[in-house]
Design a protein around this motif. Structure first.
Motif, mmCIF file in Angstrom:
data_model
loop_
_atom_site.group_PDB
_atom_site.id
_atom_site.type_symbol
_atom_site.label_atom_id
_atom_site.label_comp_id
_atom_site.label_asym_id
_atom_site.label_seq_id
_atom_site.Cartn_x
_atom_site.Cartn_y
_atom_site.Cartn_z
ATOM 1 N N GLU A 94 0.824 -1.196 0.000
ATOM 2 C CA GLU A 94 0.000 0.000 0.000
ATOM 3 C C GLU A 94 0.862 1.251 0.000
ATOM 4 O OE1 GLU A 94 -3.858 -2.097 1.824
ATOM 5 O OE2 GLU A 94 -2.292 -1.334 3.136
ATOM 6 N N LYS A 95 0.396 2.245 -0.713
ATOM 7 C CA LYS A 95 1.159 3.488 -0.848
ATOM 8 C C LYS A 95 0.822 4.438 0.297
ATOM 9 C CE LYS A 95 2.883 1.916 -4.555
ATOM 10 N NZ LYS A 95 4.150 1.192 -4.353
ATOM 11 N N THR A 96 1.791 5.255 0.654
ATOM 12 C CA THR A 96 1.613 6.160 1.792
ATOM 13 C C THR A 96 1.986 7.590 1.382
ATOM 14 O OG1 THR A 96 3.868 6.050 2.611
ATOM 15 C CG2 THR A 96 2.363 4.285 3.326
ATOM 16 N N VAL A 97 1.828 8.493 2.340
ATOM 17 C CA VAL A 97 2.174 9.896 2.110
ATOM 18 C C VAL A 97 3.672 10.035 1.792
ATOM 19 C CG1 VAL A 97 2.603 10.448 4.553
ATOM 20 C CG2 VAL A 97 1.772 12.237 3.017
ATOM 21 N N TYR A 98 4.455 9.095 2.258
ATOM 22 C CA TYR A 98 5.893 9.090 1.933
ATOM 23 C C TYR A 98 6.121 8.953 0.426
ATOM 24 C CZ TYR A 98 10.689 7.237 1.678
ATOM 25 O OH TYR A 98 11.997 7.024 1.356
ATOM 26 N N ASP A 99 5.422 8.000 -0.199
ATOM 27 C CA ASP A 99 5.549 7.820 -1.650
ATOM 28 C C ASP A 99 5.073 9.063 -2.402
ATOM 29 O OD1 ASP A 99 6.284 4.920 -1.534
ATOM 30 O OD2 ASP A 99 4.294 4.791 -0.623
ATOM 31 N N ASP A 141 6.681 9.590 -6.140
ATOM 32 C CA ASP A 141 6.621 8.267 -6.781
ATOM 33 C C ASP A 141 5.194 7.850 -7.131
ATOM 34 O OD1 ASP A 141 9.303 8.089 -6.575
ATOM 35 O OD2 ASP A 141 9.322 6.797 -4.804
ATOM 36 N N VAL A 142 4.206 8.358 -6.400
ATOM 37 C CA VAL A 142 2.811 8.040 -6.737
ATOM 38 C C VAL A 142 1.954 9.306 -6.647
ATOM 39 C CG1 VAL A 142 2.977 5.666 -5.827
ATOM 40 C CG2 VAL A 142 1.998 7.456 -4.421
ATOM 41 N N GLU A 143 0.858 9.283 -7.383
ATOM 42 C CA GLU A 143 -0.110 10.376 -7.328
ATOM 43 C C GLU A 143 -0.833 10.324 -5.991
ATOM 44 O OE1 GLU A 143 -0.803 12.590 -9.796
ATOM 45 O OE2 GLU A 143 0.873 11.727 -10.922
ATOM 46 N N ALA A 144 -1.248 11.492 -5.481
ATOM 47 C CA ALA A 144 -1.950 11.546 -4.199
ATOM 48 C C ALA A 144 -3.142 10.595 -4.190
ATOM 49 C CB ALA A 144 -2.416 12.976 -3.910
ATOM 50 N N ARG A 145 -3.879 10.588 -5.297
ATOM 51 C CA ARG A 145 -5.099 9.779 -5.321
ATOM 52 C C ARG A 145 -4.819 8.276 -5.180
ATOM 53 N NH1 ARG A 145 -7.478 13.091 -8.830
ATOM 54 N NH2 ARG A 145 -9.074 14.167 -7.626
ATOM 55 N N ASP A 146 -3.625 7.850 -5.546
ATOM 56 C CA ASP A 146 -3.289 6.423 -5.461
ATOM 57 C C ASP A 146 -2.807 6.020 -4.069
ATOM 58 O OD1 ASP A 146 -3.990 6.039 -8.096
ATOM 59 O OD2 ASP A 146 -2.001 6.619 -8.811
ATOM 60 N N CYS A 162 7.087 22.681 -0.360
ATOM 61 C CA CYS A 162 5.837 22.784 -1.137
ATOM 62 C C CYS A 162 5.378 21.443 -1.704
ATOM 63 C CB CYS A 162 6.015 23.775 -2.285
ATOM 64 S SG CYS A 162 6.578 25.392 -1.731
ATOM 65 N N LEU A 163 6.077 20.367 -1.336
ATOM 66 C CA LEU A 163 5.804 19.062 -1.966
ATOM 67 C C LEU A 163 4.388 18.578 -1.668
ATOM 68 C CD1 LEU A 163 9.237 17.425 -1.038
ATOM 69 C CD2 LEU A 163 8.550 18.299 -3.295
ATOM 70 N N LEU A 164 3.959 18.695 -0.415
ATOM 71 C CA LEU A 164 2.618 18.216 -0.065
ATOM 72 C C LEU A 164 1.551 19.089 -0.723
ATOM 73 C CD1 LEU A 164 0.969 16.151 1.585
ATOM 74 C CD2 LEU A 164 0.886 17.847 3.429
ATOM 75 N N ARG A 165 1.732 20.418 -0.623
ATOM 76 C CA ARG A 165 0.767 21.338 -1.238
ATOM 77 C C ARG A 165 0.539 20.979 -2.709
ATOM 78 N NH1 ARG A 165 2.908 27.086 -2.650
ATOM 79 N NH2 ARG A 165 3.711 25.844 -4.360
ATOM 80 N N ASP A 166 1.639 20.826 -3.454
ATOM 81 C CA ASP A 166 1.505 20.571 -4.886
ATOM 82 C C ASP A 166 0.881 19.204 -5.152
ATOM 83 O OD1 ASP A 166 2.615 23.024 -5.134
ATOM 84 O OD2 ASP A 166 4.593 22.330 -5.815
ATOM 85 N N ALA A 167 1.193 18.225 -4.296
ATOM 86 C CA ALA A 167 0.672 16.867 -4.523
ATOM 87 C C ALA A 167 -0.830 16.780 -4.269
ATOM 88 C CB ALA A 167 1.412 15.872 -3.626
ATOM 89 N N ILE A 168 -1.328 17.516 -3.276
ATOM 90 C CA ILE A 168 -2.759 17.370 -2.938
ATOM 91 C C ILE A 168 -3.640 18.425 -3.604
ATOM 92 C CG2 ILE A 168 -2.252 16.212 -0.743
ATOM 93 C CD1 ILE A 168 -3.006 18.764 0.735
ATOM 94 N N ASP A 169 -3.007 19.283 -4.365
ATOM 95 C CA ASP A 169 -3.720 20.350 -5.064
ATOM 96 C C ASP A 169 -4.829 19.810 -5.980
ATOM 97 O OD1 ASP A 169 -3.804 23.092 -5.221
ATOM 98 O OD2 ASP A 169 -2.854 23.097 -7.198
ATOM 99 N N VAL A 170 -4.648 18.586 -6.450
ATOM 100 C CA VAL A 170 -5.598 18.000 -7.415
ATOM 101 C C VAL A 170 -6.816 17.377 -6.731
ATOM 102 C CG1 VAL A 170 -3.829 17.540 -9.142
ATOM 103 C CG2 VAL A 170 -4.317 15.821 -7.383
#
Ligand SMILES: Nc1ncnc2c1ncn2[C@@H]1O[C@H](COP(=O)(O)OP(=O)(O)O)[C@@H](O)[C@H]1O
Ligand SMILES: [Mg+2]
Length: 249
Positions: free
Chosen positions: A56-61, A66-71, A103-111
């Protein structure tokens, strides 16, 4: 859509308990909620027993790109969770040289536009992960234990919030202060909450979270307080708090 980080660089003050149960409370009100576990200790994830396999993918990935937020999102009852894992403890070092590393989290969850609320459970420090949380949200809620020295260290936290406001996220604000682990039989607890109210005025939520054993028991059953004991003081308090947050404290 509102994004809120629950924070305090002290451990054991009720951040994780608050994040999960406010999330559950808002979802009971019909809101679509995502809870993000941003603590490498992954207490929130384990308290819901969400991590069942290494695959299972986590917030670390997600932070590593390495993975899209939705995954990296799974579902618990009526709300969603982006889990954490111990691997995240290496992230501070691994991500230290990334451009725009705050800014990594902001940009990843923006979608993730489909949520009414995204709630972030912060780790007990003011490092890179917490900076990522503060950069990704509009609101910070400070969680204080109703105990001696509750305010100790708060000026440091306020400084960090100010720096983030100046340099990274001008729309960030402290939306509220929540007093937890309150025991009305203890004079000291009453004094501390009075002192916090004198100091922060209307920023402090009307709801105070009482010390309630069901809140401490629920995680070992992998349940929210509403699933574990809907009639408990803990369920009442967190439902009242979720209402205050929904009504725009
Ligand atoms: N209101 C409460 N009443 C009783 N126990 C609580 C309450 N809030 C939290 N706890 C317990 O206290 C401990 C610390 O809470 P936690 O939410 O994990 O804090 P933090 O995330 O700030 O480290 C946990 O064992 C939790 O179950
Ligand atoms: Mg925690």
């Amino acid at each position: 859509m509102k994004k809120i980080a629950f924070t305090n660089q002290k451990g054991g003050v009720g951040k994780t308990t608050t994040t999960v149960n406010v999330g559950a409370g808002l979802s009971l009100m019909g809101k679509k909620v995502l809870v993000i576990d941003l603590d490498p200790q992954a207490n929130l994830t384990y308290s819901l027993k969400m991590r069942t396999s290494k695959l299972e993918k986590t917030v670390y990935d997600v932070l590593k790109g390495d993975v899209e937020a939705r995954d990296a999102i799974m579902t618990h009852g009526s709300f969603d969770l982006m889990p954490s894992s111990l691997e995240l403890s290496g992230a501070e070092l691994e991500l230290a040289n990334e451009p725009a590393r705050e800014c990594l989290l902001r940009d990843a969850i923006d979608v993730l536009y489909e949520y009414d609320y995204i709630l972030i459970d912060c780790p007990p420090n003011l490092g890179l992960l917490t900076l990522n949380a503060f950069t990704a949200v509009e609101e910070v809620i400070i969680v204080l234990q109703s105990e001696y020295l509750a305010l100790h260290g708060l000026s440091k936290l306020m400084n960090v919030i100010e720096v983030v406001q100046k340099r990274l996220n001008s729309s960030l604000e402290v939306a509220g202060i929540i007093c937890t682990l309150y025991d009305s039989r203890k004079n000291l607890n009453r004094e501390v909450v009075g002192h916090i109210r004198d100091h922060f005025g209307s920023k402090v939520f009307k709801t105070v979270i009482r010390d309630n054993v069901a809140l401490a028991e629920a995680p070992s059953h992998h349940k929210t307080i509403f699933e574990y004991d809907d009639a408990s003081n803990g369920a009442k308090d967190y439902f009242a708090l979720a209402k205050e947050i929904r009504n725009g404290h």
